[in-house]
Write an enzyme that holds these catalytic residues in place. Structure first.
Site, PDB file in Angstrom:
ATOM      1  N   ASP A   1     111.044 171.085  76.826  1.00  0.00           N
ATOM      2  CA  ASP A   1     112.467 170.793  76.853  1.00  0.00           C
ATOM      3  C   ASP A   1     112.743 169.661  77.841  1.00  0.00           C
ATOM      4  OD1 ASP A   1     115.337 171.649  76.312  1.00  0.00           O
ATOM      5  OD2 ASP A   1     115.244 171.936  78.479  1.00  0.00           O
TER       6      ASP A   1
ATOM      7  N   GLU B   1     110.305 166.861  73.929  1.00  0.00           N
ATOM      8  CA  GLU B   1     111.679 166.470  73.617  1.00  0.00           C
ATOM      9  C   GLU B   1     111.901 165.225  74.474  1.00  0.00           C
ATOM     10  OE1 GLU B   1     116.089 168.466  73.288  1.00  0.00           O
ATOM     11  OE2 GLU B   1     114.939 168.856  75.099  1.00  0.00           O
TER      12      GLU B   1
END
Length: 734
Positions: free
Chosen positions: A373, A409
């Protein structure tokens, strides 16, 4: 700057409680609490905590009634406080109290009144409810602008979860990892709780748990679809944010980690005193037995302690300056995550925490990869994103981590944080440019087809450097963050009122088309068009070069009622509705998804390991890739700059670069895919010789249900009619 008092090298000054267990010196490694046999064959647990700037550390042991026993850790080696406690068994609950200066103006926030969770705890018992006592400062101080500087001396121990000593007794010798090659991978993003909570085939007591996901009824759906990996939304122990608890909501997605070694206890059917660890491992083994890899979505960029007004749960109280990025004003936190704080990954102890956690989940929990993330926040050096950063360098040379699947990401919320296409070899990336181009094409919003051409064929403009391959692109149309696929064709505006934030949360850039009516409709034509668009989007995704990622439920028409930020909807909005499969139209969509995936698995030309060259691989061969306009001619440079609703893509199976495991050429069928986003049917002239003498129709997304093979056969050089808003997939006939 206030003067810093000299710190003690040992904690002998802390008095020991009467009757407390003895603490032997123990060892500084490994970090955390590890049950083992100590000196003279005595069983117990070794405790080791890095707390670089601390003046003293107390180990706190809790019995079944919650009574606390404190013992100082008097040994200090390389900033690690450690000790061995005889007679401590698996299941023992514990925490730490760390002594040091309270001087927020210099970034020092030690407060020994606060019980702290061990960052290396392998299991966590209890939940975070965030009453005032768990804050290091006086949360309700009248002058809020300085509240974080006023120390709160109330004891937090009765209100916070505890770490649990776990017995490491699992043998993975019989486990067989699928080791699916990147090019053959199909990722299915799911939520452990949301995927199984309403599953009728999973026993009620297992729904919403690791055991539920490992149940044959849950795994059967995954194998029937043909996915090769599940990507689990965060399963590290996490906490619910205060603003959600105040509104009677919970953090459903879990992007608020506080324990990087502990499986989230609320997803366990086996209790919270260590049983969650074994249950997670059994889930992984069951998925491996079915040929499915397990990828974890991990949140190492920030923690649940938030900004300076957040609670003191773990790292802040252990060494705030050592773990977090602070601003020039060290009272404040550098926030590249939008969540209040950012871990200072450049510091060795933070880098060690993250890499130790990653290796633990691979070697002891059996997982096969990670999706990071806001990975750009991890790649920041002092301030800027740096692809030579310590984090990326350590991963690249680590003998364990460099061999698992790594997905970035590739952005954060700070300046210069958007890094799509910039991560180094070994890494794959979420490709949001693929998402945007495909959404825009099917809603008729692309000014031309240049970008779409790159996205359908592996995004060579982004990834054809440094030895990277097409599978560096993780292609997706939807993800957990945003509309579901059904909502993408049913809503143009977000409808997040249930989140309690005045519909201000969630993106406004949805690139969605509601097919003429906002929200659910009783109009049969509108609903038929929506289902056709779903078929178009899914088929496009699964035929594109790169690694496709599906979101759980998209294959069966799952809806969130237009909520594009359902992070706090731990209810039917956030759970997968399995009753959809009782309706023929959604069963048909599921079968189409499985059918396209069977084609993808059967044909290497649809899952290429090298980028297209646009040239023949051998004398007299065909180019490996060709593009055609509606009139059957190859597209010219000018065609790419013109608006177009129709695109023909020819993939030559005779010209696949590379060889198989035995060194033989890879030969496959050739295919022609025709994508037509126009509102009316169109003619399309099928390329003749040398491309093909005839074509067999395999897929037609204008149909609710696909015809069984053999399909319609058309002669090359003839014109066929492509239905409005549809994808045709044709195989070159022998």
């Amino acid at each position: 700057m206030r003067a810093r008092p000299a710190r003690a090298g040992r904690a002998d000054a802390l008095p020991a409680q009467a009757g407390a267990p003895a603490v032997w010196p123990g060892a500084p490694t490994p970090l955390g609490a590890r049950y083992r046999i100590g000196p003279d064959g005595v069983a117990g647990a070794n405790f080791a905590l890095w707390a670089g700037g601390a003046e003293a550390v107390e180990l706190c042991l809790f019995d079944e009634r919650g009574a606390e026993t404190r013992r100082p850790l008097s040994e200090l080696t390389h900033e690690i406080w450690h000790g061995f406690v005889p007679g401590v068994w698996p299941g023992q609950r514990y925490g730490y109290r760390v002594h040091g200066r309270w001087d927020p103006w210099t970034g020092a926030r030690w407060n020994a009144a606060k019980l702290l969770l061990d960052p290396y705890a392998r299991a966590v018992d209890g939940s975070f409810t965030l009453p005032p006592e768990v804050y290091g400062h006086v949360r309700d101080w009248p002058e809020q602008q300085v509240a974080d500087t006023v120390r709160d001396d109330r004891d937090s121990a009765p209100f916070v979860p505890k770490g649990v000593v776990v017995h490491d007794d699992d043998d993975w010798a019989q486990d067989r990892r699928p080791k699916t090659p990147w090019a053959d991978s199909v990722i299915y993003e799911l939520h452990v709780r949301g995927f199984t909570k309403l599953h009728p085939g999973v026993p009620p007591e297992l729904r919403g748990t690791y055991a539920g996901l490992g149940h044959p009824a849950a795994i059967e759906h995954l194998t029937r679809l043909g996915v090769t990996a599940v990507e689990l939304l965060p399963v590290h122990q996490f906490a619910h944010e205060d603003h959600l608890l105040r509104r009677g909501l919970r953090n459903h997605w879990g992007y608020n980690s506080i324990g990087y070694f502990a499986p989230h206890a609320a997803y366990s059917a086996s209790g919270a005193t260590g049983g969650q660890v074994g249950e997670f491992k059994r889930m992984v083994r069951a998925l491996h037995d079915a040929g499915i890899e397990v990828i974890l979505d991990v949140v190492y960029n920030h923690t649940a302690e938030a900004g300076e007004l957040g609670p003191t749960l773990s790292l802040r109280g252990i060494d705030n300056q050592g773990y977090y990025r602070l601003r020039d004003d060290p009272r404040r936190y550098a926030d590249y995550t939008g969540c209040g704080n950012t871990l200072h990954v450049v510091r060795p102890q933070v880098l060690r925490l993250i890499t130790d956690s990653l290796r633990y989940w691979v070697t002891e929990m059996g997982v096969d990869g990670f999706r990071f993330d806001l990975a750009a926040a991890l790649a920041r050096s002092t301030h800027d994103v740096d692809m030579l950063s310590p984090f990326l360098a350590v991963i690249a040379q680590d003998p364990v981590l460099r061999r698992v699947k790594l997905i970035a990401e590739p952005w954060d919320v700070g300046d210069g944080g958007y890094q799509v296409g910039a991560f180094p070899p070994l890494w794959a990336e979420w490709n949001d440019r693929y998402r945007d181009a495909v959404r825009d094409f099917w809603r008729g919003a692309l000014p031309d087809v240049r970008d779409l051409g790159y996205r359908l064929t592996g995004s060579s403009d982004l990834y054809a450097w440094g030895g990277r391959r097409p599978y560096a692109s993780v292609n997706f149309v939807t993800a957990h963050d945003g509309f579901t696929l059904r909502d993408l064709v049913s809503y143009e505006r977000k409808h997040n009122e249930a989140n309690g934030e005045g519909n201000r949360d969630g993106t406004d850039d949805n690139r969605a088309w509601n097919c003429g009516t906002e929200g659910e409709s009783t109009d049969g034509e509108v609903n038929a068009l929506r289902r056709r668009q779903l078929r178009n989007l899914l088929t496009t995704l699964l035929l594109s070069t790169g690694v496709p990622m599906l979101v759980a439920g998209d294959e069966m028409g799952r809806t969130q009622g237009g909520n594009n930020n359902a992070y706090c909807q731990d209810n039917v909005t956030g759970w997968l509705d399995w009753s959809l499969l009782e309706r023929p139209e959604w069963r048909d969509l599921t079968e189409l998804t499985a059918r396209v995936l069977r084609l993808r698995h059967a044909h290497p030309v649809l899952r290429r390991r090298a980028f297209f060259s646009g040239r023949a691989q051998a004398p007299g061969g065909l180019r490996d890739l060709a593009w055609f306009a509606r009139d059957g001619r190859e597209m010219t440079e000018g065609d790419w700059y013109a608006p177009a609703a129709t695109l023909g893509l020819y993939l030559s199976g005779r010209d696949i670069p590379g060889r198989d495991a035995r060194g033989e050429p890879v030969v496959d069928d050739s295919f022609l895919a025709v994508l037509h986003a126009g509102a009316e049917p169109t003619g399309f002239a099928l390329p003749g010789a040398p491309w093909a003498h005839a074509y067999e129709l395999l897929l037609d997304t204008s149909r609710e249900r696909q015809a069984e093979a053999p399909g319609t056969v058309w002669q090359g050089g003839t014109e066929t009619t492509v239905p409005a808003r549809s994808v045709l997939l044709l195989r070159v006939a022998a």
